[in-house]
Design a protein around this motif. Structure first.
Motif, PDB file in Angstrom:
ATOM      1  N   ARG A   1       1.035  -1.361  -0.199  1.00  0.00           N
ATOM      2  CA  ARG A   1      -0.034  -0.020   0.116  1.00  0.00           C
ATOM      3  C   ARG A   1       0.702   1.244   0.151  1.00  0.00           C
ATOM      4  NH1 ARG A   1      -5.085  -0.878   1.535  1.00  0.00           N
ATOM      5  NH2 ARG A   1      -5.466   1.056   2.680  1.00  0.00           N
ATOM      6  N   GLY A   2       2.137   0.942  -0.253  1.00  0.00           N
ATOM      7  CA  GLY A   2       3.014   2.052  -0.570  1.00  0.00           C
ATOM      8  C   GLY A   2       3.000   2.712   1.146  1.00  0.00           C
ATOM      9  N   ALA A   3       3.464   2.275   2.046  1.00  0.00           N
ATOM     10  CA  ALA A   3       4.233   2.388   3.511  1.00  0.00           C
ATOM     11  C   ALA A   3       5.569   3.082   3.234  1.00  0.00           C
ATOM     12  CB  ALA A   3       3.866   1.697   4.372  1.00  0.00           C
ATOM     13  N   ASN A   4       6.144   3.643   3.578  1.00  0.00           N
ATOM     14  CA  ASN A   4       7.404   4.363   3.320  1.00  0.00           C
ATOM     15  C   ASN A   4       8.513   3.012   4.552  1.00  0.00           C
ATOM     16  OD1 ASN A   4       9.684   6.561   3.413  1.00  0.00           O
ATOM     17  ND2 ASN A   4       9.640   6.683   5.426  1.00  0.00           N
ATOM     18  N   ARG A   5       8.296   2.535   5.703  1.00  0.00           N
ATOM     19  CA  ARG A   5       8.940   2.408   6.879  1.00  0.00           C
ATOM     20  C   ARG A   5       7.767   1.158   7.607  1.00  0.00           C
ATOM     21  NH1 ARG A   5      13.143   5.547  10.242  1.00  0.00           N
ATOM     22  NH2 ARG A   5      11.551   6.711  10.374  1.00  0.00           N
ATOM     23  N   VAL A   6       8.309   0.021   7.124  1.00  0.00           N
ATOM     24  CA  VAL A   6       7.561  -0.674   8.184  1.00  0.00           C
ATOM     25  C   VAL A   6       8.408  -1.388   9.441  1.00  0.00           C
ATOM     26  CG1 VAL A   6       5.675  -2.720   8.147  1.00  0.00           C
ATOM     27  CG2 VAL A   6       6.064  -1.775   6.129  1.00  0.00           C
ATOM     28  N   LEU A   7       8.038  -1.493  10.172  1.00  0.00           N
ATOM     29  CA  LEU A   7       8.913  -1.727  12.207  1.00  0.00           C
ATOM     30  C   LEU A   7       8.294  -3.042  11.962  1.00  0.00           C
ATOM     31  CD1 LEU A   7       9.679   0.843  11.114  1.00  0.00           C
ATOM     32  CD2 LEU A   7      10.549   1.653  13.473  1.00  0.00           C
ATOM     33  N   LEU A   8       8.148  -4.179  13.373  1.00  0.00           N
ATOM     34  CA  LEU A   8       7.944  -5.143  13.363  1.00  0.00           C
ATOM     35  C   LEU A   8       7.979  -5.493  15.029  1.00  0.00           C
ATOM     36  CD1 LEU A   8       6.387  -7.888  13.056  1.00  0.00           C
ATOM     37  CD2 LEU A   8       7.774  -8.727  12.111  1.00  0.00           C
ATOM     38  N   VAL A   9       7.427  -5.622  16.152  1.00  0.00           N
ATOM     39  CA  VAL A   9       7.572  -5.828  17.252  1.00  0.00           C
ATOM     40  C   VAL A   9       7.319  -6.627  17.620  1.00  0.00           C
ATOM     41  CG1 VAL A   9       7.477  -5.031  19.886  1.00  0.00           C
ATOM     42  CG2 VAL A   9       7.697  -2.889  17.499  1.00  0.00           C
ATOM     43  N   GLU A  10       8.236  -7.662  18.368  1.00  0.00           N
ATOM     44  CA  GLU A  10       7.406  -9.055  19.819  1.00  0.00           C
ATOM     45  C   GLU A  10       8.219  -8.962  19.953  1.00  0.00           C
ATOM     46  OE1 GLU A  10       6.205 -12.669  20.255  1.00  0.00           O
ATOM     47  OE2 GLU A  10       5.076 -11.548  18.077  1.00  0.00           O
ATOM     48  N   LEU A  11       7.273 -10.001  21.116  1.00  0.00           N
ATOM     49  CA  LEU A  11       8.248 -10.343  22.479  1.00  0.00           C
ATOM     50  C   LEU A  11       8.855 -11.245  22.373  1.00  0.00           C
ATOM     51  CD1 LEU A  11       5.281  -9.512  25.183  1.00  0.00           C
ATOM     52  CD2 LEU A  11       7.319  -7.974  24.395  1.00  0.00           C
ATOM     53  N   ASP A  12       8.843 -12.333  22.006  1.00  0.00           N
ATOM     54  CA  ASP A  12       9.225 -14.154  21.468  1.00  0.00           C
ATOM     55  C   ASP A  12      10.292 -13.229  20.723  1.00  0.00           C
ATOM     56  OD1 ASP A  12       9.618 -16.139  20.365  1.00  0.00           O
ATOM     57  OD2 ASP A  12       8.253 -16.925  21.854  1.00  0.00           O
ATOM     58  N   ALA A  13      11.500 -13.555  21.336  1.00  0.00           N
ATOM     59  CA  ALA A  13      13.091 -13.594  19.627  1.00  0.00           C
ATOM     60  C   ALA A  13      13.343 -14.690  18.952  1.00  0.00           C
ATOM     61  CB  ALA A  13      14.036 -13.628  21.111  1.00  0.00           C
ATOM     62  N   ALA A  14      12.629 -16.219  18.983  1.00  0.00           N
ATOM     63  CA  ALA A  14      12.349 -16.810  18.176  1.00  0.00           C
ATOM     64  C   ALA A  14      11.677 -16.642  17.098  1.00  0.00           C
ATOM     65  CB  ALA A  14      12.300 -18.319  18.911  1.00  0.00           C
ATOM     66  N   ARG A  15      10.469 -15.972  17.782  1.00  0.00           N
ATOM     67  CA  ARG A  15       9.225 -15.946  16.567  1.00  0.00           C
ATOM     68  C   ARG A  15       9.170 -14.414  16.099  1.00  0.00           C
ATOM     69  NH1 ARG A  15       4.089 -18.625  15.496  1.00  0.00           N
ATOM     70  NH2 ARG A  15       2.447 -16.878  15.802  1.00  0.00           N
ATOM     71  N   LEU A  16       9.960 -13.464  16.404  1.00  0.00           N
ATOM     72  CA  LEU A  16      10.309 -12.058  15.932  1.00  0.00           C
ATOM     73  C   LEU A  16      11.421 -12.695  14.922  1.00  0.00           C
ATOM     74  CD1 LEU A  16      10.388  -9.249  15.431  1.00  0.00           C
ATOM     75  CD2 LEU A  16      12.309  -9.036  17.378  1.00  0.00           C
ATOM     76  N   GLU A  17      13.039 -13.811  14.645  1.00  0.00           N
ATOM     77  CA  GLU A  17      13.554 -13.892  14.070  1.00  0.00           C
ATOM     78  C   GLU A  17      13.292 -14.393  12.679  1.00  0.00           C
ATOM     79  OE1 GLU A  17      16.994 -14.121  12.258  1.00  0.00           O
ATOM     80  OE2 GLU A  17      16.704 -13.295  13.603  1.00  0.00           O
ATOM     81  N   LEU A  18      11.992 -15.539  12.824  1.00  0.00           N
ATOM     82  CA  LEU A  18      11.067 -16.476  11.798  1.00  0.00           C
ATOM     83  C   LEU A  18      10.356 -14.899  11.214  1.00  0.00           C
ATOM     84  CD1 LEU A  18       9.900 -18.887  10.889  1.00  0.00           C
ATOM     85  CD2 LEU A  18       8.437 -19.372  11.938  1.00  0.00           C
ATOM     86  N   ALA A  19      10.061 -14.002  11.643  1.00  0.00           N
ATOM     87  CA  ALA A  19       9.461 -13.304  10.743  1.00  0.00           C
ATOM     88  C   ALA A  19       9.991 -12.807  10.047  1.00  0.00           C
ATOM     89  CB  ALA A  19       8.131 -12.531  11.861  1.00  0.00           C
ATOM     90  N   ARG A  20      11.145 -12.018  10.644  1.00  0.00           N
ATOM     91  CA  ARG A  20      12.426 -11.476   9.929  1.00  0.00           C
ATOM     92  C   ARG A  20      12.997 -11.968   9.120  1.00  0.00           C
ATOM     93  NH1 ARG A  20      17.206 -10.359   9.517  1.00  0.00           N
ATOM     94  NH2 ARG A  20      17.639 -12.386  10.429  1.00  0.00           N
ATOM     95  N   ARG A  21      13.372 -12.717   9.383  1.00  0.00           N
ATOM     96  CA  ARG A  21      13.692 -13.815   7.854  1.00  0.00           C
ATOM     97  C   ARG A  21      13.038 -13.966   7.086  1.00  0.00           C
ATOM     98  NH1 ARG A  21      15.231 -18.252  11.683  1.00  0.00           N
ATOM     99  NH2 ARG A  21      14.473 -18.761  10.357  1.00  0.00           N
ATOM    100  N   LEU A  22      11.187 -13.998   7.212  1.00  0.00           N
ATOM    101  CA  LEU A  22      10.698 -14.438   6.375  1.00  0.00           C
ATOM    102  C   LEU A  22       9.866 -13.029   5.736  1.00  0.00           C
ATOM    103  CD1 LEU A  22       8.040 -16.854   7.939  1.00  0.00           C
ATOM    104  CD2 LEU A  22       9.176 -16.838   6.161  1.00  0.00           C
ATOM    105  N   VAL A  23       9.833 -12.388   6.470  1.00  0.00           N
ATOM    106  CA  VAL A  23       9.252 -10.485   5.923  1.00  0.00           C
ATOM    107  C   VAL A  23       9.974  -9.540   5.563  1.00  0.00           C
ATOM    108  CG1 VAL A  23       6.259 -11.241   6.655  1.00  0.00           C
ATOM    109  CG2 VAL A  23       7.814 -10.416   7.678  1.00  0.00           C
ATOM    110  N   VAL A  24      11.252  -9.240   6.113  1.00  0.00           N
ATOM    111  CA  VAL A  24      12.757  -8.120   6.363  1.00  0.00           C
ATOM    112  C   VAL A  24      11.527  -7.136   6.456  1.00  0.00           C
ATOM    113  CG1 VAL A  24      14.309  -7.495   4.716  1.00  0.00           C
ATOM    114  CG2 VAL A  24      13.342 -10.177   3.995  1.00  0.00           C
ATOM    115  N   PRO A  25      10.657  -7.094   7.835  1.00  0.00           N
ATOM    116  CA  PRO A  25      11.128  -5.053   7.758  1.00  0.00           C
ATOM    117  C   PRO A  25      12.364  -4.752   8.280  1.00  0.00           C
ATOM    118  CG  PRO A  25      11.016  -6.747  10.258  1.00  0.00           C
ATOM    119  CD  PRO A  25      11.150  -7.731   8.808  1.00  0.00           C
ATOM    120  N   ASP A  26      11.563  -3.138   8.051  1.00  0.00           N
ATOM    121  CA  ASP A  26      12.390  -2.394   8.077  1.00  0.00           C
ATOM    122  C   ASP A  26      13.554  -2.732   9.233  1.00  0.00           C
ATOM    123  OD1 ASP A  26      12.487  -0.786   5.279  1.00  0.00           O
ATOM    124  OD2 ASP A  26      10.437  -0.623   6.059  1.00  0.00           O
TER     125      ASP A  26
END
Length: 348
Positions: free
Chosen positions: A190-215
């Motif tokens: 939809r044209g967002a400038n930057r997208v930040l992803l916040v998560e409490l669980d480190a393993a969950r965040l790392e999996l998501a980071r690898r998949l969707v590569v947030p800024d």
């Protein structure tokens, strides 16, 4: 046919039942994929006020037309069509529906709640689904598994439309599950400038980071999220905060890092009986913030979501980390709960 019936909290039973015969206006599908939703997990443990057992759960459904009831062919369907269907079914006639607000239909029903859902070898699609345009052909380029994820993506689309996510926005997504990952990808589309992803669980965040590569991937367990977001946005805050986590503290904190005239989407509902967040309404007052809810989706958004997946604008295939047969659905529930899986799909 084999069906998995929910009979009571914590009790699902694999049973055999006669193959369905469609009534007037109905369609029978051979279910190829029905993906697990977090709501299915909550229902398994706690039940739901809209569900009277026994009931076949599952509302993220994709399959093949095998039988047409009288009059169903008038909708342009034929045996062999690959289709995906809506989860929530608006009535089409209440005040909300007449005002073109079907996501808040006062008489809505749903697959897997009021009607048997997709955790079965076959599912009967009610005539009212066809009447509201809720059965969509799957493009040849998509698998049934990918198409089953159009339903949750449609809900994500509804949330972002209500929060007016658009070009140039700095967006924070809270929650790195499959819905959070879809939020990241859709915000980009939809044209967002930057997208930040916040998560409490480190393993969950790392999996998501690898998949969707947030800024930026922000581990909320290690840093002050508000401080981090403000630091990344030169003190201004996020234009949009999408709360894809069922967390009262996260809802409470979000207002502290939302920019003036920003929008906060309460996308994830809190579990029944949880304490309500204490929101600093002065922040909303002085910054002129908009706080919106988000509930379900409508048939048009479902069709659009299918198109977004097909076009590659919002890919979902890599979010499916586990595929299981019908008799291993409890294992799938455990995988979702343990956060070892991103998206689990069932192939009856």
């Amino acid at each position: 046919m084999k069906v998995l019936r929910y009979r009571a909290p914590g009790v699902v039973v694999l049973e055999e039942t006669p193959d369905p015969t469609p009534g007037p206006g109905e369609v029978v599908l051979r279910v190829h994929n029905c993906s697990l939703c977090g709501t299915d997990v909550k229902i398994y443990h706690h039940g739901h006020q809209r569900i009277v057992p026994p009931r076949v759960l599952g509302h993220e459904i994709a399959g093949e037309v095998v039988l047409l009831g009288e009059g169903a062919s008038a909708h342009g369907l034929q045996v062999g069509d690959r289709v995906q269907l809506i989860g929530a079914i608006p009535c089409g006639s209440c005040r909300s529906c007449r005002d073109e607000l079907p996501t808040v239909c006062t008489r809505f029903e749903a697959m897997g709640y009021h009607y048997d859902g997709g955790f079965a070898e076959f599912v009967t699609v009610p005539a009212k689904v066809l009447d509201v345009g809720g059965l969509h052909r799957i493009p040849d380029s998509l698998s049934f598994a990918e198409a089953s994820l159009a339903e949750p993506l449609a809900c994500v689309l509804n949330g972002q439309e209500l929060a007016r996510v658009g070009k140039g926005d700095d967006v924070v997504v809270v929650g790195a599950g499959p819905v959070g990952c879809m939020h990241v990808r859709l915000a980009r589309a939809r044209g967002a400038n930057r997208v930040l992803l916040v998560e409490l669980d480190a393993a969950r965040l790392e999996l998501a980071r690898r998949l969707v590569v947030p800024d930026e991937a922000v581990l909320g367990a290690d840093v002050d999220v508000a401080e981090r977001v403000l630091g990344l946005t030169d003190g201004r805050g996020a234009d949009v905060v999408l709360l894809a986590a069922a967390s009262a503290p996260a809802q409470q904190q979000a207002l502290h890092y939302t920019a003036p005239r920003g929008r906060v989407s309460l996308f994830g509902s809190l579990p029944p009986g949880s304490a309500a967040p204490v929101l600093d309404t002065n922040l909303a007052h002085y910054r002129e913030l908009t706080i919106v809810g988000s509930n379900s989706s409508h048939p048009g958004q479902n069709a659009e979501a299918l198109g977004l997946i097909s076009s590659g604008a919002v890919p979902v295939a890599d979010l499916i980390t586990h595929t299981l047969p019908l008799d291993r659905i409890v294992e799938g529930i455990r995988l979702v709960e343990s956060r070892q899986a991103m998206k689990v799909t069932i192939e009856p």
